[in-house]
Design a protein around this motif. Structure first.
Motif, PDB file in Angstrom:
ATOM      1  N   UNK A  73      38.667  37.395  29.708  1.00 19.55           N
ATOM      2  CA  UNK A  73      40.112  37.521  29.497  1.00 19.55           C
ATOM      3  C   UNK A  73      40.493  38.950  29.139  1.00 19.55           C
ATOM      4  N   UNK A  74      39.684  39.584  28.262  1.00 15.72           N
ATOM      5  CA  UNK A  74      40.007  40.946  27.836  1.00 15.72           C
ATOM      6  C   UNK A  74      39.874  41.929  28.985  1.00 15.72           C
ATOM      7  N   UNK A  75      38.821  41.793  29.789  1.00 13.49           N
ATOM      8  CA  UNK A  75      38.666  42.675  30.942  1.00 13.49           C
ATOM      9  C   UNK A  75      39.799  42.480  31.939  1.00 13.49           C
ATOM     10  N   UNK A  76      40.190  41.252  32.174  1.00 12.10           N
ATOM     11  CA  UNK A  76      41.301  40.994  33.092  1.00 12.10           C
ATOM     12  C   UNK A  76      42.581  41.630  32.578  1.00 12.10           C
ATOM     13  N   UNK A  77      42.788  41.556  31.261  1.00 14.03           N
ATOM     14  CA  UNK A  77      43.994  42.142  30.674  1.00 14.03           C
ATOM     15  C   UNK A  77      43.955  43.668  30.768  1.00 14.03           C
ATOM     16  N   UNK A  78      42.784  44.262  30.536  1.00 16.84           N
ATOM     17  CA  UNK A  78      42.677  45.723  30.562  1.00 16.84           C
ATOM     18  C   UNK A  78      42.750  46.285  31.981  1.00 16.84           C
ATOM     19  N   UNK A  79      42.097  45.613  32.921  1.00 15.34           N
ATOM     20  CA  UNK A  79      42.032  46.136  34.284  1.00 15.34           C
ATOM     21  C   UNK A  79      43.256  45.794  35.112  1.00 15.34           C
ATOM     22  N   UNK A  80      43.973  44.741  34.756  1.00 16.87           N
ATOM     23  CA  UNK A  80      45.208  44.424  35.455  1.00 16.87           C
ATOM     24  C   UNK A  80      45.062  43.442  36.588  1.00 16.87           C
ATOM     25  N   UNK A  81      43.914  42.778  36.725  1.00 19.00           N
ATOM     26  CA  UNK A  81      43.746  41.736  37.732  1.00 19.00           C
ATOM     27  C   UNK A  81      42.815  40.680  37.163  1.00 19.00           C
ATOM     28  N   UNK A  82      42.929  39.462  37.707  1.00 18.98           N
ATOM     29  CA  UNK A  82      42.151  38.343  37.200  1.00 18.98           C
ATOM     30  C   UNK A  82      40.739  38.426  37.752  1.00 18.98           C
ATOM     31  N   UNK A  83      39.764  38.526  36.851  1.00 17.82           N
ATOM     32  CA  UNK A  83      38.379  38.607  37.270  1.00 17.82           C
ATOM     33  C   UNK A  83      37.893  37.255  37.773  1.00 17.82           C
ATOM     34  N   UNK A  84      37.032  37.253  38.780  1.00 12.02           N
ATOM     35  CA  UNK A  84      36.439  35.974  39.222  1.00 12.02           C
ATOM     36  C   UNK A  84      35.643  35.344  38.089  1.00 12.02           C
ATOM     37  N   UNK A  85      35.434  34.043  38.190  1.00 10.94           N
ATOM     38  CA  UNK A  85      34.705  33.329  37.148  1.00 10.94           C
ATOM     39  C   UNK A  85      33.271  33.829  37.051  1.00 10.94           C
ATOM     40  N   UNK A  86      32.787  33.893  35.798  1.00  9.10           N
ATOM     41  CA  UNK A  86      31.409  34.273  35.550  1.00  9.10           C
ATOM     42  C   UNK A  86      30.526  33.019  35.616  1.00  9.10           C
ATOM     43  N   UNK A  87      29.268  33.235  35.908  1.00  8.60           N
ATOM     44  CA  UNK A  87      28.304  32.129  35.949  1.00  8.60           C
ATOM     45  C   UNK A  87      27.201  32.406  34.949  1.00  8.60           C
ATOM     46  N   UNK A  88      26.852  31.394  34.170  1.00  3.46           N
ATOM     47  CA  UNK A  88      25.762  31.512  33.198  1.00  3.46           C
ATOM     48  C   UNK A  88      24.687  30.499  33.582  1.00  3.46           C
ATOM     49  N   UNK A  89      23.476  30.959  33.736  1.00  5.30           N
ATOM     50  CA  UNK A  89      22.401  30.065  34.143  1.00  5.30           C
ATOM     51  C   UNK A  89      21.088  30.513  33.502  1.00  5.30           C
TER      52      UNK A  89
END
Length: 686
Positions: free
Chosen positions: A367-383
């Motif tokens: 959320x913070x990166x999306x707010x700072x960069x100005x676009x919605x980042x794709x979903x992250x994957x944790x595995x």
């Protein structure tokens, strides 16, 4: 308009007298509404399928009370004229259902009232109260579970919004049902009071106003009052049953009839019923003509259900076998852009039963990166991954590892940020903070207070991993932007600034060209969080040239104030480092990359520049800006991006005219640093 008109009609019933025929119509409507509500409640697959029930219960209760007021007026005014003075519905309930005996009617009404208020309504109210309490207590956990699922890539953003809306509606529903049950209880009490008023007032009016004897007044008015009470109590009982059916439902894929029928379809339960009924029927004092047929029916049910259970299950259509040599695109590609891989010793950090702290942290940095960069980042994957050690983690960007580290799952990381007192005495496993390369110690959680008191910054393993991932993603933020994100940004701006978008896209810049420019700007530190000024500068630059490098230079020159704002507060002097004229001339006059036309910096010279820049950064105790000639900016920026990340490389054209500067060093010269005053209005005018 149906609902407002209906509510207005309720007030009319309470205030204005109505004829008996219209009162009969409203009584029939009241019974029909109650039956309809009961049927909807029984056919609902889950309680939320009838989420409007609390409001429906309120309006149905108001309708019944309004009819009680209207019928009371008619009974007291026209009761002396006979049984049909208050309409045929009240007369039928008073004569036919209780045989014209008002005493029997009173007892029947009291029994119905007891069943409604003490048994059904009280039980439903208790269930509503407990359900509301449990639903509200579970609300934070459900919200965290949704955040964890979306962070793990198990659901999409739309599915997450739908689930959050369902959770909110569920909490509101059970809270409303807890209060709505009080309507039914209050309605039952009101019915008892209205019956008492009708009886007492009927006696008084019959004997005083109409000259009737006590027996005549009792026979006329009490019979009508009891009929009126029964007419109102039957719909009230139906609504109470509907409320109890709603709040006692367990979520199932079937409606209530299918759920009960499916669970009573087990043949093992009916054979004991048949045997017990037959055994009771053999007792001489029991009516065999009733028990034996009932036992036969139970036995027939057992036999039928047993035969049905013995039937072979329907043969399913054979599933097409997948050939072992068949390979699909999903088997060889990973559509996730950012992946966090964990060793088996760190898997508990994403365990929902243990709070899943890493999922929460990853969601926060996304959320913070999306707010700072100005676009919605794709979903992250944790595995989890067997390719890394037990306590190791790795961050992949497009399948390429950009971060790798080790975290101790049962310890805390105490980081020395420069404020630790000498001789602190804190013991632990020495290491380096992977995010900022500060000295650190892995310590036991019990030593946390000691570490804080000594000046250490303590963080848990999930925060270590999330912070490291955040820093590396920031360094590679331009790789997070793709054509899909650019299209979403352009589509959003089309609604707010259509003329601005038309000046840029699709002519002269297509989607691919626009993505390339945006990536270059993000790599240079210009985010898309405020796109309109950026696109305005881009549109003006495209009027002069469409050469890629020239467009980037023009936009950077126009956005120079934003670049400087990253390292310098408004009104403060910008700490500047420059190159000696001879050194800068040697760089510009030296070798040139034939592919890009950019100057090539010799390794020894590059190492010297990076070493001197880092020295000035340490002396200035903060970031500095290296001001160079425009042709040398790209080469020096590429050189210092990895070797001196806290240095902002600017061309002289990108330095705003009103920005005060302080030269803290000249690289390649022996003269000491000197300070330039803030430009005056005369200098700026010149």
């Amino acid at each position: 308009m149906a609902l407002p008109v209906g509510i207005f009609a309720l007030f009319v019933l309470m205030v204005l007298p109505i004829p008996p025929l219209l009162l009969d119509i409203f009584f029939v409507l009241n019974i029909a509404i109650s039956v309809a509500v009961l049927m909807v409640a029984l056919n609902a697959r889950q309680p939320l399928d009838f989420s409007s029930f609390p409001s429906v219960l309120l309006f149905a209760t108001l309708l019944r009370l309004a009819l009680n007021v209207a019928s009371t007026r008619i009974v007291l005014v026209n009761g002396h004229e006979g049984g049909n003075a208050a309409g045929e519905i009240i007369e039928s309930f008073g004569q036919f259902l209780v045989g014209g005996n008002f005493a029997v009617g009173l007892f029947v009404f009291c029994i119905l009232l007891i069943i409604n208020m003490i048994v059904i309504t009280k039980g439903a109210g208790r269930v509503s109260e407990v359900s509301a309490r449990f639903v509200l207590d579970a609300l934070p956990g459900k919200q965290m579970a949704i955040d964890a699922d979306i962070a793990a890539g198990l659901i999409t953003a739309d599915e997450a919004r739908t689930r959050r809306r369902e959770v909110t509606i569920e909490a509101d529903f059970y809270g409303s049902m807890d209060g709505a049950s009080k309507f039914v209880k209050g309605d039952a009490i009101a019915a008892l009071l209205i019956l008492g008023v009708n009886i007492i007032a009927g006696f008084a009016l019959g004997m005083i106003s109409h000259g009737l004897s006590a027996g005549e007044a009792g026979e006329l008015y009490i019979t009508l009052a009891v009929g009126d009470a029964l007419v109102a109590q039957v719909p009230a009982l139906l609504l109470s049953i509907a409320a109890a059916a709603i709040v006692t439902r367990v979520a199932d894929a079937r409606d209530l009839s299918g759920q009960i029928g499916g669970q009573f379809a087990d043949p093992r339960g009916w054979l004991p019923v048949a045997l017990i009924l037959a055994a009771i029927g053999m007792v001489p004092a029991m009516p065999q003509l009733i028990f034996f047929p009932a036992a036969a029916i139970a036995g027939a049910l057992w036999w039928t259900l047993r035969q049905r259970a013995a039937r072979p299950a329907p043969v399913e259509q054979p599933v097409e076998e997948v050939s072992p040599d068949r390979i699909d695109i999903a088997d060889v590609s990973d559509q996730t852009l950012v992946t966090v891989e964990l060793g088996y010793g760190l898997v508990h950090l994403v365990d929902k039963d243990k709070g899943a702290p890493l999922l929460t942290r990853i969601t926060g940095i996304r959320k913070q990166l999306s707010r700072d960069l100005g676009f919605v980042l794709p979903q992250f994957r944790i595995r989890d991954s067997l390719d890394v050690g037990a306590n190791e983690y790795r961050v992949l960007l497009g399948g390429l590892a950009i971060a790798h580290g080790t975290a101790k799952p049962s310890r805390l990381l105490a980081i020395d940020t420069g404020e630790v007192r000498p001789g602190h005495g804190l013991t632990g496993e020495a290491t380096r903070d992977p995010s900022f390369d500060c000295p650190a110690l892995w310590i036991d959680p019990a030593a946390r207070d000691h570490a804080v008191s000594e000046g250490f910054l303590t963080v848990d393993p999930s925060t270590v991993i999330a912070t490291h991932a955040n820093q590396e993603l920031l360094r590679n933020s331009d790789q997070l932007l793709g054509p899909e994100e650019v299209r979403a940004l352009v589509d959003d701006l089309k609604e707010r600034a259509p003329a601005l978008i038309e000046a840029i896209h699709p002519d002269p810049l297509g989607l691919a060209a626009l993505t390339r420019i945006f990536r270059a700007l993000i790599a240079d530190g210009i985010a898309l969080a405020h796109p309109q000024p950026l696109l305005t500068s881009l549109a003006l630059a495209l009027q002069k040239t469409q050469d890629f490098d020239s467009v980037i230079d023009a936009v950077r020159a126009d956005m120079g104030a934003r670049l400087i704002a990253r390292i310098c507060e408004p009104g403060e002097r910008l700490k500047v480092v420059t190159l000696d004229a001879a050194l800068e001339g040697a760089i510009l006059g030296g070798m040139v990359d034939p592919g890009t036309g950019q100057p090539l910096i010799e390794p020894d010279c590059g190492s010297m520049i990076a070493e001197r820049v880092n020295r000035h950064i340490d002396e200035a105790k903060g970031p500095v800006a290296l001001i160079v000639q425009p042709p040398a900016r790209r080469a020096l920026a590429a050189l210092l991006r990895q070797r001196a990340s806290r240095c902002l490389v600017l061309s002289i054209n990108e330095l705003p005219a009103r920005q005060p500067v302080e030269v803290v060093g000249v690289i390649g010269a022996d003269n000491p640093a000197h300070q330039l005053p803030a430009p005056t209005e005369e200098v700026q005018a010149a």
